[in-house]
Motif scaffolding. Sequence first.
Motif, short mmCIF file in Angstrom:
data_model
loop_
_atom_site.label_atom_id
_atom_site.label_comp_id
_atom_site.label_asym_id
_atom_site.label_seq_id
_atom_site.Cartn_x
_atom_site.Cartn_y
_atom_site.Cartn_z
N CYS A 1 0.78 -1.13 0.10
CA CYS A 1 0.03 -0.01 0.00
C CYS A 1 0.93 1.52 -0.03
O CYS A 1 1.83 1.53 0.87
CB CYS A 1 -0.93 -0.16 1.17
SG CYS A 1 -1.83 1.43 1.44
N CYS B 1 -5.49 -0.05 5.85
CA CYS B 1 -5.37 1.18 6.20
C CYS B 1 -6.99 1.88 5.71
O CYS B 1 -7.19 2.63 6.16
CB CYS B 1 -4.56 2.49 5.62
SG CYS B 1 -4.36 2.52 3.92
N CYS C 1 -7.52 -0.94 0.39
CA CYS C 1 -6.47 -1.31 1.34
C CYS C 1 -7.04 -2.00 2.45
O CYS C 1 -7.67 -1.19 3.21
CB CYS C 1 -5.42 -0.37 1.65
SG CYS C 1 -4.35 -0.79 2.59
N HIS D 1 0.09 3.62 3.55
CA HIS D 1 0.73 3.30 4.71
C HIS D 1 1.74 2.35 4.50
O HIS D 1 1.93 1.72 3.61
CB HIS D 1 -0.53 2.58 5.67
CG HIS D 1 -0.69 1.24 5.62
ND1 HIS D 1 -1.33 1.07 4.52
CD2 HIS D 1 -0.36 0.33 6.21
CE1 HIS D 1 -1.46 -0.40 4.92
NE2 HIS D 1 -0.89 -0.80 5.83
ZN LIG Z 1 -3.01 1.17 3.07
#
Ligand SMILES: [Zn+2]
Length: 574
Positions: A37, A61, A58, A40
């Motif tokens: 991702c 997050c 995702c 994050h």
């Molecule tokens: Zn993420």
Amino acid sequence: MIPQDTIEQIRQAVDIVQIIGEYLKLKKRGSRYLALCPFHTEKTPSFSISSEKQLYYCFGCGKGGTVFTFLMEHEGMSYVEAIKYLAGKVNIPIKEDSTTDFKREQNEKIYFANQVALEYFKKQLLSSKYKHILNDYLIKKRGITKEIIEEYSLGLVGEEWEGLIKFASSKDLSPKDLFECGLALYSEKNKSYFDRFRQRLMIPIFNLSQKPIAFGGRTLKKGEPAKYINSPESSIYIKGNVLFNLNLAKDHIKQTGSAIITEGYFDVISLWQAGIKNVVASSGTAFTMQQARLLARFTDKVSLFFDADSAGRKAALRSIDSLYDSGLEVKVIIAPPGEDPDSIARDYGRDKLNELIENAMNFINFRIQDVDLRESGIIAREKLVKELGALGNKISDPTRRSLFHTEASNVLGVDVELLRNIPVETSYSPESKPQRPKQFNKVETGLLSLLFNNPGTIDIIFEQISPDDFESRELSRLYSAIANQYKTAGVVNAGVLIDTVRDQGFISLITKIASEEWEAEDIDHEAHSHLKMFQKKKQERIREKLKQDLVRAEAEGNVKEAENILAELKKQGL
Ligand SMILES: [Zn+2]
């Protein structure tokens, strides 16, 4: 305004997998693609792209959206910029609507005025009248080369009160236009407009699309109290959202995997000239959360490079919270006493800079050296324990958080549990962390997901369920939005819906729900059973409410009402 059907055409022609694949390394997993991702920090990929639904989501997050939101979030493009960029990719010409949006017109005017001002400032710097400033001050004294002056579009304003005003009028910009764009001021006394910037070296600030959006003006007058003045904020320039030089540095930041943060324009320019190109500046203020998040799109490691004096150290400390909150790992580059990044670049050059960068200290060591534990007493040590404990608790990635606390515990000689239990101070904003998706009732989210995934049962669901039947306000809002879309467009499409909202939390919610996977052969059955469960839950809620009302009515001695409620409960089968 770009016509809606053009946007739809682009949406259908573009493949989200291909576009995101230009930025992230994708792995195919069944019908989906997985990647680490970009929003994050993580070690195992939880960023998933569905080619079928043209959505990303995702699971770590909760960030999600369409190819448009990806370009906006990841590349810092505006919605219109994203549309134009994608239109170029798939060769769809954009004919803009003649019905112009007032705000867009306003923005275009500010962009244009800044472009005109840039042209004027550059011309002034190169004019024979100010040759001494170019040669003696910029080139000789500050050591800036002609190439860099050109690359950074540096400029100048002289002593004239109406220099820019006159120049701009030849470009059909009135003094009032310049005033509205922050480039002129108005004198009540003389009842006239005059240039905002006078006797200053002008440093333009560009957005990520390479458009000048504001200026920093450095004084050329000795004894002038305001060393720098900046353009005021406008609809295209919000100071806390912009990083100086990110337009040029972003590719270098991606390449090197880290960013160097300095304080001033000339720190950046000198480092760049010395060949250190992954450098940005916050323009003299502490890093805001928006700036940190902007930077976090391109890297997860930053090094602060501020003056050696105590003001520089304080500035570094003021930026720490937002940087940690945005998931960035922070190091500190220590300038030798009496020096700043600009002077080091000029006096010592690239090798010295590289040496300092390589020897950057991690933040814990920097603080400990700064406070000097041997010298200071127990109170200073206690403060540092609290500071580092709280800072560690801002790190959202659990592994990194634990490593931070362990290291701080070793260096400070306190128990790691103590550090872990120190609360994050009030300055901390919960919004800034990657948000764990909220927990909703599974039946409610399931029913909504089926609307996105099973066109066959949409009508039945809309017939039986009203937005008020949802327990969660957010899900009720989503249900209304879906119903509206279905009423007007005749289909339910998550991507289109997402691009009509601007609220990241809501976008994530929609993507999460729409991305849920259903087995094709079970989906009709699932829809009917969800509908049944939903109705049952709704009945339970009504009954629960009636029972509470009954207790209240009885307690109040309201016999008539109690009888009515009892009758109603009987009707409900109880
Ligand atoms: Zn993420």
